[in-house]
Design an enzyme around this catalytic site. Structure first.
Site, PDB file in Angstrom:
ATOM      1  N   SER A  50       5.787   9.222   0.677  1.00 47.89           N
ATOM      2  CA  SER A  50       4.352   8.877   0.653  1.00 47.89           C
ATOM      3  C   SER A  50       3.822   8.977   2.085  1.00 47.89           C
ATOM      4  CB  SER A  50       4.180   7.428   0.172  1.00 47.89           C
ATOM      5  OG  SER A  50       2.853   6.975   0.391  1.00 47.89           O
ATOM      6  N   TYR A 108       6.625  -1.507   0.400  1.00 51.68           N
ATOM      7  CA  TYR A 108       6.368  -0.109   0.036  1.00 51.68           C
ATOM      8  C   TYR A 108       6.446   0.783   1.277  1.00 51.68           C
ATOM      9  CZ  TYR A 108       4.192   3.868  -2.315  1.00 51.68           C
ATOM     10  OH  TYR A 108       3.938   5.113  -2.847  1.00 51.68           O
TER      11      TYR A 108
END
Ligand code: NAD
Length: 250
Positions: free
Chosen positions: A138, A151
């Site tokens: 990501s 995350y």
């Protein structure tokens, strides 16, 4: 048909980017072992793809499940040529709010799962003439978002893991990361819950890109396919942002 006679394991295959990647790889001739938790969606995919695809439901944070994915690929197709890892969770909450269990679970599902799958798959990937691993990280590996500590840390860990594994397993296995920006999947709507106005946050995520729209799962599948194909035969240990230009804006 650039992936003909190749066998891939695709995780997170029942929705979003993993599904788009599975469908793209299948169109290009790949044999597939599909991983996910939604059995109905998995069956829908295998019904659609026929004899070249098998679905095994399970939790990617379980090392035995990752071994079972590899075993299924070898049993059904006799070889393993690649991995596309997409399973992921958000684990939202600032450091002071986040329960320890949620931190551990997020690191397990997002980061350790890829280590487990690599550990199970690499002995067979090394037997393939052109093995390749495409890991879905990501832009959160490089850019922070409020309330995403687990995350961001897990996605940065994936970039480091991919580069390190590329060093140990080159030249036989190419290992790269894709690092998407905001893509229109169920995931981004869940992520937006960390913002005061979630609907506005999703809308702004698209508007704030240079291309002025959210990414589509197929945008990501095209990059994953390129990296998985022999056209990318000189690319390894790399992390590609695919984000409509978000990272270009600092
Ligand atoms: N959508 C975005 O904006 C965005 C941006 C950057 C990166 N990503 C990453 O892309 C990947 C795919 O996400 P998506 O956007 O397609 O969303 P998605 O919600 O459609 O896909 C995530 C998939 O992971 C699966 N999954 C979650 N936990 C699992 C577990 N423990 N075991 C097995 N499967 C599990 C889910 O069932 C789901 O199919 C994720 O790793 C996510 O972090 C998403």
């Amino acid at each position: 048909m650039k992936l003909q006679n190749k066998t891939f394991i695709v995780t997170g295959a029942t929705s979003g980017m993993g599904k788009a990647i599975a469908l793209t790889f299948a169109r290009e001739g790949a044999n597939l072992v599909l991983s996910g938790r939604n059995e109905e969606a998995g069956k829908g995919l295998t019904d659609r793809l026929g004899n070249n695809a098998y679905f095994l439901p399970g939790d990617v944070s379980n090392p035995d499940y990752n071994q079972a994915l590899v075993d299924l690929a070898l049993e059904k197709f006799g070889q393993l040529d690649g991995l596309s890892t997409n399973a992921g969770m958000l684990g939202l909450g600032s450091i002071t709010e986040l329960p320890l269990e949620k931190w551990s679970q997020t690191l397990e599902v997002n980061l350790s799962s890829v280590f487990y799958l690599l550990k199970a798959a690499l002995p067979d990937l090394q037997k393939s003439p052109q093995a390749v691993v495409v890991i879905n990280s990501s832009i959160a590996a490089f850019k922070t978002f409020p309330n995403h500590p687990a995350y961001c840390a897990s996605k940065a860990g994936l970039v480091a893991l991919a580069k390190q594994a590329a060093v140990d397993y080159g030249p036989t296995v190419r290992i790269n990361c894709i690092c998407p920006g905001p893509v229109d999947t169920p995931f981004i709507h869940a992520s937006a819950a960390a913002f005061p106005d979630p609907a506005k946050a999703v809308e702004n995520a698209g508007k704030n890109t240079l291309i002025q729209r959210l990414g589509e799962p197929e945008d990501i599948a095209k990059l994953a396919f390129f990296l998985a194909s022999d056209d990318a035969s000189w690319i390894t240990g790399a992390a590609y942002t695919i984000d409509g230009g978000i990272m270009a804006q600092g």
